[in-house]
Design a protein around this motif. Structure first.
Motif, short mmCIF file in Angstrom:
data_model
loop_
_atom_site.label_atom_id
_atom_site.label_comp_id
_atom_site.label_asym_id
_atom_site.label_seq_id
_atom_site.Cartn_x
_atom_site.Cartn_y
_atom_site.Cartn_z
N ALA A 31 60.44 3.81 30.69
CA ALA A 31 61.30 4.88 31.20
C ALA A 31 62.67 4.36 31.61
CB ALA A 31 60.63 5.59 32.37
N SER A 32 62.73 3.14 32.09
CA SER A 32 64.01 2.58 32.52
C SER A 32 64.95 2.39 31.34
CB SER A 32 63.79 1.25 33.24
OG SER A 32 65.02 0.69 33.61
N VAL A 33 64.44 1.83 30.26
CA VAL A 33 65.26 1.61 29.06
C VAL A 33 65.63 2.95 28.43
CG1 VAL A 33 65.26 0.61 26.75
CG2 VAL A 33 64.24 -0.64 28.66
N ALA A 34 64.68 3.85 28.35
CA ALA A 34 64.95 5.16 27.77
C ALA A 34 65.95 5.94 28.62
CB ALA A 34 63.65 5.95 27.63
N GLY A 35 65.83 5.83 29.92
CA GLY A 35 66.77 6.52 30.81
C GLY A 35 68.19 6.00 30.67
N ARG A 36 68.32 4.69 30.56
CA ARG A 36 69.67 4.11 30.37
C ARG A 36 70.24 4.49 29.00
NH1 ARG A 36 70.96 0.76 34.51
NH2 ARG A 36 69.23 -0.17 35.63
N ALA A 37 69.41 4.52 27.99
CA ALA A 37 69.88 4.92 26.66
C ALA A 37 70.30 6.38 26.65
CB ALA A 37 68.78 4.68 25.63
N GLN A 38 69.51 7.22 27.30
CA GLN A 38 69.84 8.64 27.41
C GLN A 38 71.16 8.82 28.14
OE1 GLN A 38 66.87 11.01 29.38
NE2 GLN A 38 68.32 12.64 29.83
N ALA A 39 71.33 8.12 29.25
CA ALA A 39 72.56 8.22 30.03
C ALA A 39 73.75 7.74 29.22
CB ALA A 39 72.43 7.42 31.32
N GLY A 40 73.60 6.63 28.53
CA GLY A 40 74.71 6.10 27.74
C GLY A 40 75.14 7.06 26.65
N LEU A 41 74.18 7.63 25.92
CA LEU A 41 74.52 8.57 24.86
C LEU A 41 75.17 9.84 25.40
CD1 LEU A 41 71.38 8.26 22.54
CD2 LEU A 41 73.71 7.48 22.08
N CYS A 42 74.65 10.34 26.52
CA CYS A 42 75.22 11.55 27.10
C CYS A 42 76.64 11.31 27.61
CB CYS A 42 74.32 12.06 28.22
SG CYS A 42 72.76 12.74 27.64
N PHE A 43 76.86 10.21 28.29
CA PHE A 43 78.20 9.93 28.81
C PHE A 43 79.17 9.63 27.66
CE2 PHE A 43 76.03 8.46 32.93
CZ PHE A 43 76.05 9.75 33.43
N LEU A 44 78.69 9.01 26.60
CA LEU A 44 79.53 8.77 25.43
C LEU A 44 79.93 10.09 24.78
CD1 LEU A 44 80.77 6.56 23.62
CD2 LEU A 44 78.69 6.69 22.26
N ALA A 45 79.00 11.03 24.70
CA ALA A 45 79.30 12.35 24.14
C ALA A 45 80.33 13.08 24.99
CB ALA A 45 78.02 13.18 24.02
N CYS A 46 80.19 13.00 26.32
CA CYS A 46 81.18 13.63 27.21
C CYS A 46 82.55 12.99 27.04
CB CYS A 46 80.73 13.51 28.67
SG CYS A 46 79.34 14.57 29.09
N ALA A 47 82.60 11.68 26.94
CA ALA A 47 83.88 10.99 26.75
C ALA A 47 84.50 11.37 25.41
CB ALA A 47 83.67 9.49 26.83
N ALA A 48 83.68 11.56 24.38
CA ALA A 48 84.21 11.96 23.07
C ALA A 48 84.82 13.36 23.13
CB ALA A 48 83.10 11.90 22.03
N VAL A 49 84.19 14.27 23.84
CA VAL A 49 84.73 15.63 23.97
C VAL A 49 86.05 15.60 24.73
CG1 VAL A 49 84.33 17.89 25.01
CG2 VAL A 49 82.51 16.77 23.75
N VAL A 50 86.12 14.82 25.80
CA VAL A 50 87.35 14.71 26.56
C VAL A 50 88.46 14.07 25.72
CG1 VAL A 50 88.42 13.55 28.54
CG2 VAL A 50 86.22 14.67 28.80
N ALA A 51 88.13 13.02 24.98
CA ALA A 51 89.13 12.37 24.12
C ALA A 51 89.63 13.33 23.04
CB ALA A 51 88.54 11.12 23.48
N TYR A 52 88.75 14.13 22.48
CA TYR A 52 89.15 15.11 21.46
C TYR A 52 90.08 16.17 22.08
CZ TYR A 52 88.94 18.52 17.70
OH TYR A 52 89.26 19.40 16.71
#
Length: 77
Positions: free
Chosen positions: A46-67
């Motif tokens: 769960a720890s690894v999956a949680g960090r991966a989930q968080a990283g992907l979600c924050f990356l998606a948010c950053a991509a929307v803001v950059a766009y």
């Protein structure tokens, strides 16, 4: 001067929809971090999956803001 109310309504609807979607994705990122921090009570992966989930979600948010910044600033085009 004439206002195209249909276009204004479409822009407002898309803006509200994207805002809700970004907030939901950011919330899922925070949930992933919470799962990563609570790794002692969760299963082993769960720890690894949680960090991966968080990283992907924050990356998606950053991509929307950059766009959005790309669309607003004319020097980037």
């Amino acid at each position: 001067m004439s206002i195209d109310w249909t276009a204004l309504g479409q822009v407002a609807a898309v803006s509200v929809g994207v805002t809700v979607a970004v907030v939901a994705v950011f919330t899922l990122g925070v949930l992933g971090l919470a799962r990563a921090e609570g790794g002692r009570t969760e299963p082993a992966g769960a720890s690894v999956a949680g960090r991966a989930q968080a990283g992907l979600c924050f990356l998606a948010c950053a991509a929307v803001v950059a766009y959005g910044i790309y669309l607003i600033v004319p020097q980037f085009r």
